[in-house]
Each structure stands twice: as structure tokens, then as C-alpha cells.
Design a protein around this motif. Structure first.
Motif, PDB file in Angstrom:
ATOM      1  N   LEU A 123      -5.787  -1.992   4.199  1.00 22.10           N
ATOM      2  CA  LEU A 123      -5.823  -1.072   5.321  1.00 22.10           C
ATOM      3  C   LEU A 123      -7.254  -0.580   5.495  1.00 22.10           C
ATOM      4  O   LEU A 123      -7.842  -0.048   4.559  1.00 22.10           O
ATOM      5  CB  LEU A 123      -4.879   0.103   5.057  1.00 22.10           C
ATOM      6  CG  LEU A 123      -3.416  -0.306   4.882  1.00 22.10           C
ATOM      7  CD1 LEU A 123      -2.673   0.696   4.022  1.00 22.10           C
ATOM      8  CD2 LEU A 123      -2.755  -0.452   6.235  1.00 22.10           C
ATOM      9  N   LYS A 126      -9.121   2.793   4.037  1.00 15.40           N
ATOM     10  CA  LYS A 126      -8.390   3.342   2.899  1.00 15.40           C
ATOM     11  C   LYS A 126      -9.092   2.918   1.605  1.00 15.40           C
ATOM     12  O   LYS A 126      -9.713   1.853   1.553  1.00 15.40           O
ATOM     13  CB  LYS A 126      -6.961   2.786   2.896  1.00 15.40           C
ATOM     14  CG  LYS A 126      -6.105   3.303   4.049  1.00 15.40           C
ATOM     15  CD  LYS A 126      -5.459   4.616   3.675  1.00 15.40           C
ATOM     16  CE  LYS A 126      -4.447   5.047   4.737  1.00 15.40           C
ATOM     17  NZ  LYS A 126      -3.740   6.266   4.337  1.00 15.40           N
ATOM     18  N   PRO A 127      -8.956   3.714   0.531  1.00 15.45           N
ATOM     19  CA  PRO A 127      -9.662   3.366  -0.706  1.00 15.45           C
ATOM     20  C   PRO A 127      -9.050   2.168  -1.425  1.00 15.45           C
ATOM     21  O   PRO A 127      -9.652   1.624  -2.336  1.00 15.45           O
ATOM     22  CB  PRO A 127      -9.528   4.628  -1.558  1.00 15.45           C
ATOM     23  CG  PRO A 127      -8.320   5.324  -1.042  1.00 15.45           C
ATOM     24  CD  PRO A 127      -8.261   5.002   0.430  1.00 15.45           C
ATOM     25  N   ALA A 128      -7.856   1.749  -1.055  1.00  9.78           N
ATOM     26  CA  ALA A 128      -7.207   0.595  -1.686  1.00  9.78           C
ATOM     27  C   ALA A 128      -6.182   0.045  -0.716  1.00  9.78           C
ATOM     28  O   ALA A 128      -5.909   0.644   0.326  1.00  9.78           O
ATOM     29  CB  ALA A 128      -6.521   1.005  -2.999  1.00  9.78           C
ATOM     30  N   GLY A 129      -5.620  -1.100  -1.051  1.00 12.15           N
ATOM     31  CA  GLY A 129      -4.565  -1.682  -0.227  1.00 12.15           C
ATOM     32  C   GLY A 129      -3.201  -1.367  -0.801  1.00 12.15           C
ATOM     33  O   GLY A 129      -3.071  -0.641  -1.779  1.00 12.15           O
ATOM     34  N   ASN A 130      -2.175  -1.880  -0.142  1.00  9.23           N
ATOM     35  CA  ASN A 130      -0.816  -1.817  -0.664  1.00  9.23           C
ATOM     36  C   ASN A 130      -0.334  -3.257  -0.782  1.00  9.23           C
ATOM     37  O   ASN A 130      -0.079  -3.900   0.223  1.00  9.23           O
ATOM     38  CB  ASN A 130       0.100  -1.050   0.287  1.00  9.23           C
ATOM     39  CG  ASN A 130      -0.084   0.450   0.188  1.00  9.23           C
ATOM     40  OD1 ASN A 130      -0.419   0.975  -0.875  1.00  9.23           O
ATOM     41  ND2 ASN A 130       0.122   1.139   1.282  1.00  9.23           N
ATOM     42  N   LEU A 131      -0.227  -3.752  -1.993  1.00  6.73           N
ATOM     43  CA  LEU A 131       0.189  -5.146  -2.142  1.00  6.73           C
ATOM     44  C   LEU A 131       1.688  -5.318  -1.950  1.00  6.73           C
ATOM     45  O   LEU A 131       2.143  -6.320  -1.401  1.00  6.73           O
ATOM     46  CB  LEU A 131      -0.198  -5.679  -3.524  1.00  6.73           C
ATOM     47  CG  LEU A 131      -1.641  -6.109  -3.715  1.00  6.73           C
ATOM     48  CD1 LEU A 131      -1.885  -6.468  -5.171  1.00  6.73           C
ATOM     49  CD2 LEU A 131      -1.967  -7.298  -2.822  1.00  6.73           C
ATOM     50  N   GLY A 132       2.472  -4.343  -2.404  1.00  4.73           N
ATOM     51  CA  GLY A 132       3.913  -4.462  -2.311  1.00  4.73           C
ATOM     52  C   GLY A 132       4.392  -5.775  -2.900  1.00  4.73           C
ATOM     53  O   GLY A 132       3.886  -6.236  -3.924  1.00  4.73           O
ATOM     54  N   GLY A 133       5.342  -6.400  -2.222  1.00  9.98           N
ATOM     55  CA  GLY A 133       5.873  -7.664  -2.718  1.00  9.98           C
ATOM     56  C   GLY A 133       5.378  -8.856  -1.924  1.00  9.98           C
ATOM     57  O   GLY A 133       5.874  -9.972  -2.104  1.00  9.98           O
ATOM     58  N   THR A 168      -4.040 -11.910   0.813  1.00 11.18           N
ATOM     59  CA  THR A 168      -2.818 -11.553   0.102  1.00 11.18           C
ATOM     60  C   THR A 168      -2.370 -12.751  -0.719  1.00 11.18           C
ATOM     61  O   THR A 168      -2.134 -12.657  -1.909  1.00 11.18           O
ATOM     62  CB  THR A 168      -1.712 -11.184   1.112  1.00 11.18           C
ATOM     63  OG1 THR A 168      -2.195 -10.139   1.935  1.00 11.18           O
ATOM     64  CG2 THR A 168      -0.435 -10.759   0.411  1.00 11.18           C
TER      65      THR A 168
END
Lengths: 223, 253
Positions: A123, A126-133, A168
Motif C-alpha cells: 500500500l 504505508k510503512p509495510a504491506g499486508n501479505l495476507g494469504g 506478491t
């Protein structure tokens, strides 16, 4: 020149559900892909999977009074119980994914490139991403469909020669469904299969950042 | 006699020490999160914790956003996640799949501290996170996975080819404590879950001490052996949620 009308998110979802086969096990990512849950054909038995450990659930519950709070999918969205549904743990759920037992994963995308590389987790700002699944789904599903708008809200291209955002999963995308076209990722590159009404190959190419190979049987999107 | 029942949530987390590594179960829902164990740990005050959790949490101020489908008067008042501990400055490091708000206007407590460089983050995909935890429970120190090569999660990890494809070496994630949520327990610590079992069933047994917060403790023998999801051997402590929800995390339960 004014651009022809683009497809709505509902129609985009219907293009994906149109192509699901009877008996398919399908995982829908959050956001746009989730829209597909509303357009599953009644003639086919499709098993929906959710990462937290849910397989074969029914439609999203819209009336909170009918919701079972213990029965939610990703994002905490309440869904309906369905005959044949099963529950599992997170590790089992990802064994299902990684082990190749999911037929189709429908994921959102920020960028896809001509090698089928997918970027959908970072994103901006933002300081990091969201990898999720997403990494596991894109790798493990037998077919990975990316459902996304063809360009960003600022008209930036999202289908590129090479993703500029962090990947990803590399080389995982099989099909891209957008609000103007259906594109398959093949060994020779991106093949334009279908275009929305009013659009032609040239117009789709003009908003695409990678060379499109035109299918000789290119057709208008039909549901 | 075996009885793993603990009388209060404060007792259940009393021995958690500074610098502890903790599994936080659930999947960001009031109905699968160990909320009362989290609030008890917040009151207890242990700090410099390493939190292993699928999400680094929304924190107390934005917890209600997790149930937008519920009218305000039905929104649970007793939903606390690891974000509460991040807000209070108790977390030193997070190991998670979701670290930030999914929209620009959503900034969670851990994310705020991450932006200021006050916390450390190890971001990992959910499947590898789940398997690393499962392996800790199963006594497997490491495993090769095909998920992650050529992405940020592969940095610094050993790569080995199987069947011509790259795999990365991931190591088990064992914790000092696992705080999990289940539906029913008996005094042996046998557990059943309601709905998706999420990280709760994955984390049970992947720590030295597994503490299960349950909706109900039932008499021994009333759970059907065929239906038990987590055998009691994985669980050291069980505690029943209060019948009437508390309104604040500061209130003992």
C-alpha cells in the motif's frame, strides 16, 4: 475522443463466475473478487473457500438478525451455512491452498505484468504491506484469476511489461479480467481474448502498458 | 486429578514475563479472539513482547470497525486484540501477515509505532505463518516451501530446488505462551471450536503454555471423543469467559 463506457463491478464479477465449472473449489479475495459470491450460477455447485478455515459456505448475509456471528469469512463478513460445509484450522486451510486443492483463486491486483507476475500487497504511503494469504493462493491455486480495474483512479496503467511494485508472487497469473477486457497470460505473452461493448483492441492497447497479442477470434464480452 | 481450570483471567496470565514470545489466536473477530486474555495481559503489564498473530490488530479505538454489519447497540464491547497491547507500548516485535490498515484512513496502533521506528516487524504470508506454527507444535524445526521465492519474504533465507523449482527454508515459530479462543472445553483441556478454527487450533500446543479462553467449560465426558478438535495434551490452562461482557479492558474478569 470520449472513452466508451466501462463495465460495472457486477458485470466484471459475472465474467469470472461465467467461466467457473460445476464442482469447482474457489477462493475469493477481499474487495472486488468478493463480488463474485453474489453471482454464482444456481446450475452449478461451487464450493467457496475462505482462508480462516471455511469451505463450502453460502451467500453473504445482508440482514444482521439472520447472521450467525460464529460463521464469518475473511473480513469478518457473515455468511450462510450451506449443506456440505466444513470447518478447519488455518494450517489445514493453507495445506488445502498450497497443496493444490483449490481450483480457482480470484484475487485483486495493483499490477500484473506480461510474465504473469502479480503485485497486490504494497500500500503506497504505508510503512509495510499486508501479505495476507495472497502469496499462497496465487502459488497454490490451479488457476489464478486477477479481477481488477484496467487502470488506477488516476488513469495509471496497471497491466505492464514489468511490475514496479514489490511482487506478491512471481509468474502466477493465468487470466486478467478488467472493466474493459479479458486477457490471458500465455507463454508468448498477454493474449487479448474479449473486449467490452464499444471497445476494440486498439483502445484496450492504448491503456495497457504491455504489448497485447490479439486473439484472431477476439470477441465482445458476453455473459 | 487433572483440572486445568483457572479461576480468573488475571490468574491465567499472571506469570507472563517481559520479553515473552506470545501466539495470539483468532482471526480478527470478537467471536474467535481471546479478548479477555488480551485484556488481562494488558492489565498485567508485561512488556517488550514478541507477538505472533495473523494481524497486528485494530486496537481498542477501531475494534468496532470489524463488525460494520452490526448496529451500534449490538457491537460487542469486549473485543480486544493485540492492537491494544501495541497501543499501550508493550510490543517490541510483531510477526504477522497483516501489519497495517487496509485503507489510507485506517492507521492501527502497531502501524503508528512502526512508522516511528519503535517496533520491529517480520511480515510473512499467512500460509507460511500457519505452517511455521504448526511445525512448532509438531516438533519440526524447519521446512522448505514453494511459496515466497523471488519476493520480500525470501530475503536471507536458504533456497533449495526440488523438482526443478525453488523453495525457501522457513523455521518453526515456537512461543512461550499461546493465547487462544475455543467454544467448549472440559477440565482435561480438550477443546472444540465453533465455526472456522482459524489460528486458534493451529497455535494450540505450539507454545510452552497454551491458555484457552472458552465460551463454556462443560463436565468431563460431555464432549464426544470423535468431535474433539484439540486434544487436551496441547492445553495447559482453560478459563471460561464471563457471562456478562465487561465494558472496558481495565475491568478485571
Amino acid at each position: 475522443m470520449n472513452e466508451p463506457e466501462r463495465l460495472t463491478r457486477e458485470i466484471m464479477a459475472m465474467i469470472v463466475t461465467r467461466d467457473l465449472f460445476d464442482g469447482a473449489i474457489v477462493n475469493l479475495g477481499v474487495g472486488l473478487p468478493l463480488e463474485c459470491a453474489n453471482f454464482l450460477s444456481r446450475d452449478k455447485e461451487i464450493l467457496l473457500h475462505s482462508e480462516l478455515g471455511l469451505l463450502g459456505f453460502g451467500p453473504v448475509v445482508n440482514d444482521y438478525r439472520k447472521a450467525d456471528p460464529y460463521l464469518t469469512m475473511v473480513g469478518g463478513v457473515p455468511v450462510t451455512a450451506h449443506p456440505g460445509m466444513s470447518f478447519m484450522s488455518h494450517d489445514e486451510s493453507f495445506a488445502l491452498i498450497r497443496g493444490g486443492h483449490i481450483d480457482v483463486a480470484v484475487l485483486g491486483g495493483l499490477q500484473v505484468d506480461q510474465e504473469g507476475n502479480l503485485a497486490n500487497t504494497q500500500l503506497i504511503g504505508k510503512p509495510a504491506g499486508n501479505l495476507g494469504g495472497a502469496q499462497d493462493l496465487a502459488y497454490g491455486a490451479k488457476k489464478t484469476v486477477v479481477l481488477m480495474y484496467h487502470t488506477t483512479s488516476r488513469k495509471e496503467k496497471k497491466i505492464l511489461e514489468r511490475c514496479t511494485l514489490p511482487l506478491t508472487t512471481p509468474r502466477c497469473v493465468n487470466r486478467i479480467v478488467t472493466d474493459v477486457a479479458v486477457i490471458d497470460v500465455e507463454n508468448q505473452g498477454l493474449v487479448l481474448r474479449e473486449v467490452a461493448t464499444g471497445w476494440n483492441a486498439e483502445m484496450v492497447q492504448s491503456i495497457t502498458g504491455a504489448n497485447l497479442i490479439i486473439d484472431p477470434e477476439l470477441k465482445e464480452i458476453e455473459l | 486429578m487433572i483440572d486445568k481450570t483457572i479461576p480468573s483471567f488475571d490468574d491465567a496470565v499472571e506469570d507472563i514475563h517481559d520479553n515473552a514470545v506470545i501466539h495470539f489466536g483468532g482471526f480478527v473477530s470478537p467471536w474467535n479472539s481471546p479478548s479477555y486474555l488480551v485484556s488481562a495481559l494488558a492489565r498485567q503489564g508485561a512488556k517488550n513482547l514478541t507477538a505472533i498473530s495473523t494481524s497486528m490488530g485494530r486496537g481498542p479505538d477501531q475494534a468496532h470497525l470489524q463488525t460494520p454489519w452490526l448496529p451500534e447497540h449490538l457491537t460487542p464491547t469486549d473485543f480486544w486484540d493485540v492492537g491494544l497491547l501495541a497501543k499501550l507500548g508493550r510490543i517490541k516485535k510483531g510477526i504477522a501477515s497483516f501489519a497495517v490498515g487496509h485503507r489510507h484512513d485506517l492507521v492501527y496502533p502497531f502501524e503508528e509505532r512502526l512508522s516511528r521506528g519503535e517496533v520491529e516487524l517480520e511480515l510473512i504470508g499467512q500460509g507460511s505463518l500457519a505452517e511455521r506454527i504448526r511445525c512448532a507444535r509438531a516438533g519440526i524445526p524447519a521446512f522448505y516451501t514453494p511459496v515466497g521465492p523471488d519476493t520480500s519474504v525470501a530475503e536471507g533465507k536458504e533456497v533449495r530446488y526440488f523438482n526443478g523449482k525453488p523453495h525457501i527454508l522457513e523455521t518453526a515459530l515456537h512461543a512461550d505462551y499461546a493465547l487462544i479462543r475455543a467454544y467448549q472445553a472440559d477440565r482435561f483441556g480438550n477443546l472444540i471450536y465453533k465455526g472456522a478454527r482459524t489460528f486458534n487450533a493451529t497455535m494450540a500446543g505450539a507454545a510452552t503454555i497454551t491458555i484457552a479462553e472458552v465460551d463454556e467449560i462443560v463436565p468431563l465426558g460431555s464432549l464426544q471423543p470423535e468431535h474433539i478438535h484439540t486434544p487436551g495434551a496441547y492445553v495447559q490452562r482453560i478459563i471460561q469467559r464471563p457471562k456478562n461482557p465487561t465494558l472496558s479492558w481495565e475491568e478485571s474478569s
